[in-house]
Design an enzyme around this catalytic site. Structure first.
Site, PDB file in Angstrom:
ATOM      1  N   ASN A 429      -6.733  -2.514  -9.339  1.00 56.77           N
ATOM      2  CA  ASN A 429      -5.992  -1.338  -8.907  1.00 56.77           C
ATOM      3  C   ASN A 429      -6.901  -0.112  -8.952  1.00 56.77           C
ATOM      4  O   ASN A 429      -7.394   0.274 -10.009  1.00 56.77           O
ATOM      5  CB  ASN A 429      -4.795  -1.097  -9.828  1.00 56.77           C
ATOM      6  N   GLU A 430      -7.158   0.468  -7.772  1.00 56.69           N
ATOM      7  CA  GLU A 430      -7.884   1.736  -7.651  1.00 56.69           C
ATOM      8  C   GLU A 430      -9.254   1.713  -8.344  1.00 56.69           C
ATOM      9  O   GLU A 430      -9.560   2.579  -9.167  1.00 56.69           O
ATOM     10  CB  GLU A 430      -7.030   2.894  -8.177  1.00 56.69           C
ATOM     11  N   TYR A 489      -0.389  14.095  -3.775  1.00 61.85           N
ATOM     12  CA  TYR A 489      -1.847  14.223  -3.883  1.00 61.85           C
ATOM     13  C   TYR A 489      -2.448  14.392  -2.486  1.00 61.85           C
ATOM     14  O   TYR A 489      -3.375  13.698  -2.099  1.00 61.85           O
ATOM     15  CB  TYR A 489      -2.443  12.992  -4.577  1.00 61.85           C
ATOM     16  N   TRP A 570       6.703   4.359  -7.789  1.00 59.86           N
ATOM     17  CA  TRP A 570       5.991   4.692  -9.023  1.00 59.86           C
ATOM     18  C   TRP A 570       6.720   5.844  -9.674  1.00 59.86           C
ATOM     19  O   TRP A 570       6.686   6.944  -9.155  1.00 59.86           O
ATOM     20  CB  TRP A 570       4.535   5.073  -8.738  1.00 59.86           C
ATOM     21  N   LYS A 591       6.669  10.838 -13.082  1.00 58.55           N
ATOM     22  CA  LYS A 591       7.078  10.216 -11.820  1.00 58.55           C
ATOM     23  C   LYS A 591       8.202   9.203 -12.000  1.00 58.55           C
ATOM     24  O   LYS A 591       8.735   8.689 -11.019  1.00 58.55           O
ATOM     25  CB  LYS A 591       5.876   9.559 -11.147  1.00 58.55           C
TER      26      LYS A 591
END
Length: 698
Positions: A429-430, A489, A570, A591
């Site tokens: 992930n990322e 973002y 999320w 979030k």
């Protein structure tokens, strides 16, 4: 006994199945009467790690006033990681005195840990047994030859949650790695001839299913057997399948010869006729598989595992099929921690989380970003959530984590592949690279290969934080996950729809999931106008209404774009982030759709409930934006009813549909000075449903 009570009884029985089905294997709780000491800088601790005799040092340790009596599960970061970045990170000691039944002297003894954050060193009676690296997977050690059977024993566990370059996750930036023995521990006793217990803490059998339909299914049970007897053991492998009520459906038997050298591998095929399918939330029907080693009419060992007969297919650009029928992929992500408890949670708390997810109407869960409690996977089986399971190769790379990432990938699959709820394995992930030849793409391919070799029948997925499908780190797995927070973002809330249409045009047929989306929302900050926060990284005010609007618009866009075959909000719950100070709450990611303590649900929770849960409901949004300055204002209602009306101070308004048929809007209602009572009304047949809130006009 109602349906859900019965389901949870089955989940518990499967979790503790070895304890429940036979005396050939005994599984005992090992969670009481521990002592705990934060020992990061203790000279006693240093002496112990450097090899000083345990009983010499223990006599000094026990005089220290800092020892605490604790019951597992336990974390030593229960509150400090939820406060700010000045948390305790490092080593602590757990110790316990215990006895082993003398009758076990001719048997085998193991100890199984469900999770220790993040490194565990295990000692039995001053003997170093082993070290496990990784805070989220289970591990098991044999201690047969290290325990006393005629006098008390001492176990010592040194836990260490300090970040290290060679253990994933390599930092504490996105989420905290809570220290301690924060999941349960079990003492396991078997006969000398048994299923393998120490294969990465796997259950000893692996279940594979193929050619699944309502007419038949091919089930293959692979078993690993071993014996510590001096001669080869002639036995039979029995595989029993029982239905939900425990009734025996069929039994298959075959003779086996178990060698005292190495491991004996056996496969047993089972042809099921007219199986009742595990159909997700529509019908999460569970069989069970019990594998037994039998000799001379005596049961030497037995292992019980869940069996949900099902077939999952992902059609890129179209949908997900479960047993040949389209399955709605209404998804949320879940972090495991909770306010005031950290990650040391009870079964009741795990159950509460999963029932809240069910209440909202979700059908699928992404367990981010690490292997979670075995109780969670069992609950997913019984409730019917298609589940995405992944390892914590996340956020940053150090170039030293390759071996540990492969270890954790192996553990994740081996320990959990029998759970029917799991449909996909996540490899990263990322994490990023500059070219396709660097560490991340290469390691991702290796992780994918591990998952597909161990479990050829499930999908794999990797996730990028860029809204680009074919970056150099991507496409090493069956499915591409995209994390992108349109309007948070970068960009605007409404950018998600056009982006999805462009992906459909450029990558038709690709298997693509929106693995994270959303925005922060602080329930204690209300605002009248819709306005994006000035700074989403260091800003101190994240009003809830912007989060609500994000989910309203973006769920509507997801509905309209089938290239997104699954999406995951999320996050379901707020969670701790020690390094953050954003949105008005320190050390918190806001979030979540539910508060960190699970006591309050945000407007967005009810938005998804209206869209996903067919149970009739009506809910007035923006109830916490109750201080108003304008005499005319917009009112929003979330409802799955066919006709919704609004009353404001007794005046009636007809609500019109907004972004979809669950979104009801009156653009302008008249407010008076002081308190204004707003009532939403809808009908479910002859039954009237109402919701009410009060706004105050200054």
């Amino acid at each position: 006994m109602n349906k859900f009570t019965s389901l949870f009884a089955v989940a518990t029985a499967l979790l503790l199945g070895n304890q429940c089905i036979a005396q050939s294997r005994v599984v005992q709780s090992f969670n009481d009467d521990w002592k705990f000491y934060k020992a990061n800088n203790s000279t006693f601790f240093t002496d112990f790690e450097n090899g000083q005799k345990y009983f010499e040092s223990q006599s000094q340790w026990t005089k220290l006033e800092v020892w605490e009596d604790v019951t597992l599960p336990h974390t030593y970061n229960r509150t400090d990681m939820q406060t700010d970045r000045n948390f305790f990170e490092g080593k602590a000691v757990y110790t316990k005195t215990f006895s082993v039944d003398a009758a076990s002297k001719d048997k085998r003894t193991f100890i199984k840990f469900e999770g220790v954050g993040a490194i565990a060193k295990l000692y039995i009676n001053d003997n170093f047994i082993g070290e496990h690296k990784g805070g989220y997977s289970m591990f098991t050690y044999e201690i047969t030859n290290s325990v006393n059977y005629d006098k008390p024993n001492t176990i010592t566990v040194i836990a260490d949650n300090a970040s290290r370059k060679d253990i994933i996750p390599i930092n504490q930036f996105l989420f905290p790695v809570y220290g301690g023995i924060y999941r349960p521990v079990h003492l396991i006793t078997t006969n000398k001839t048994s299923f393998v217990v120490t294969d990465r803490a796997a259950p000893g059998i692996q279940i594979r299913q193929q050619n699944v339909s309502a007419k038949n299914a091919d089930i293959e049970v692979s078993a690993k057997l071993e014996t510590k007897e001096k001669t080869a053991q002639a036995a039979e492998l029995w595989v029993e399948i029982r239905d939900y009520d425990g009734k025996l459906v069929q039994t298959e038997k075959q003779p086996v010869k178990i060698s005292p050298q190495g491991v004996t591998y056996v496969k047993q095929a089972v042809k099921m006729k007219s199986p009742r399918l595990w159909d997700g939330i529509r019908d999460p029907y569970l069989y069970s598989v019990t594998a037994k080693i039998m000799s001379g009419g005596k049961e030497l060992d037995a292992v019980k595992q869940p069996l949900g007969v099902r077939k999952v297919e992902i059609n890129g650009g179209q949908n997900v099929l479960l047993n040949g029928k389209p399955y709605p992929m209404y998804g949320v992500c879940r972090h495991q921690d909770r306010e005031g408890f950290g990650s040391a949670l009870s079964f009741a708390q795990h159950k509460e989380d999963m029932l809240m997810i069910k209440e909202m109407g979700a059908t699928t869960i992404r367990l981010a970003h690490y292997q979670q409690s075995p109780e969670i996977y069992s609950l997913a089986d019984t409730l019917g959530f298609l589940t995405w399971a992944e390892i914590p190769f996340v956020n940053r790379v150090s170039y030293y984590e390759n071996d540990n990432a492969k270890q954790q990938m192996t553990e994740l699959v081996k320990q959990n592949m029998n759970h029917p709820s799991i449909y996909i394995w996540g490899v990263h992930n990322e994490v990023y690279s500059k070219t396709a030849d660097e560490q991340v793409p290469v390691l991702s391919r290796e992780l994918n290969d591990i998952a597909k070799t161990l479990d050829p029948d499930r999908y794999t997925v990797a996730v990028t934080g860029y809204n680009v499908v074919d970056r150099q780190e991507n496409l090493s797995t069956d499915v591409q996950g995209i994390n992108h927070y349109f309007g948070w973002y970068g960009g605007k809330i409404e950018d998600l729809g056009p982006w999805a249409k462009k992906v459909q045009q450029d990558f038709p047929g690709y298997k693509i999931m929106l693995s994270e989306y959303g925005a922060d929302g602080n329930m204690d900050i209300g605002q009248e106008e819709l306005k994006m926060p000035d700074n989403v990284v260091s800003g101190k005010s994240f009003p809830e209404n912007y989060q609500t609007e994000t989910h309203i618009q973006q769920w509507a866009a997801i509905q309209q774009n089938p290239i997104i075959v699954a999406s995951y909000v999320w996050n379901m719950f707020e969670f701790a982030v020690p390094a953050w100070n954003r949105g008005g709450v320190n050390a918190r990611n806001l979030k979540g759709l539910v508060s960190f303590d699970r006591k309050r649900k945000k407007d967005s929770f009810y938005w998804y409930k209206a869209n996903w849960n067919p149970e009739p409901m009506i809910y007035l949004a923006n109830r916490r934006d109750n201080e108003r300055t304008k005499a005319q204002s917009k009112v929003q209602v979330f409802s799955n009813l066919k006709d919704v009306k609004l009353e404001v101070n007794g005046k009636s308004y007809t609500a019109k549909q907004g972004v979809n048929d669950k979104h009801w809007v009156v653009e302008q209602v008249d407010l008076k000075q002081g308190q204004n009572t707003i009532v939403a009304v809808g009908k479910d047949g002859s039954k009237e449903l109402r919701d009410e809130m009060v706004w105050n006009l200054k």
